[in-house]
Scaffold this active site. Sequence first.
Site, short mmCIF file in Angstrom:
data_model
loop_
_atom_site.label_atom_id
_atom_site.label_comp_id
_atom_site.label_asym_id
_atom_site.label_seq_id
_atom_site.Cartn_x
_atom_site.Cartn_y
_atom_site.Cartn_z
N CYS A 32 0.86 -1.19 0.00
CA CYS A 32 0.00 0.00 0.00
C CYS A 32 0.89 1.24 0.00
O CYS A 32 1.66 1.46 0.94
CB CYS A 32 -0.91 -0.01 1.22
SG CYS A 32 -1.83 1.53 1.47
N LYS A 59 -9.72 -8.85 4.92
CA LYS A 59 -9.39 -8.17 6.18
C LYS A 59 -9.90 -8.94 7.39
O LYS A 59 -11.00 -9.49 7.36
CB LYS A 59 -10.00 -6.76 6.16
CG LYS A 59 -9.25 -5.79 5.28
CD LYS A 59 -9.98 -4.47 5.12
CE LYS A 59 -10.95 -4.58 3.98
NZ LYS A 59 -11.43 -3.26 3.51
N SER A 85 -3.38 8.46 5.58
CA SER A 85 -1.93 8.55 5.46
C SER A 85 -1.38 9.92 5.81
O SER A 85 -0.35 10.03 6.50
CB SER A 85 -1.48 8.15 4.04
OG SER A 85 -1.91 9.09 3.07
#
Length: 238
Positions: A32, A59, A85
């Site tokens: 990612c 997940k 992020s």
Amino acid sequence: MPVVEETKHLEVDAPLPPLKKGLLRLYSNRFCVFSQRTRLVLAAKSANYEIINIHLKKKPTWYASKNPNGTTPCLEKDEDIVWDSTITCEYGNDIFAENPLWPTDPLAKAKDRMLIDFFNSKIFPNFMKLTFYPVEGKEEFYQQEYEKNVGKLQENLVERGTTFFGGSQPGMVDYIMWPWFERWVLLDDTFPKDNFPTILTWRKNMIAAPAVKEAAIPDDIHLEYFNNFKQNLFQYDY
């Protein structure tokens, strides 16, 4: 090593690893780009932390309780949680005093923030269209857009007259942008890298930076993951 422990990518039925009091935890995914931003910042801050990798297509059932958006990265410390992020990078910079990654001058910091906004809106989306999410019949358009905007980024670095966007050492801007430039290996031969000599030099210098080395994925693994991705095979542990 600042990274105390790193798990394989946990899937649906995996139990939640118990928290360690006082230790920062990063919920991440090795491939990612957004998670890599946070890994870079934490590495630059010489932070001690653990990494719990998440399989984003399978997940763990408990992960929604950590981040209801289901995305990575996500930071947790003593049950205090932040995600996204940009926010996790800011948080990591703030909680670890060593090596501040923003300039102290308010105007310089504002200019860095504007450059990040430019990158987020004009550069990385076009890169993704050239690699992971191509649009049939619009390849030339996205390549032209990407080249044009990387050219503007190069002009910005030339104007700064510094080795990195952050100055003599990488700063927040460099780390926020780096994951996509690490992945230049994924661009095909039609992309004229030699047209961007200042960016190539910056890229060479970034590869040598300690934080980048700590968070790096080798080119051959990037290519293997990319080829699997194109076949809808989501393998994260190599």
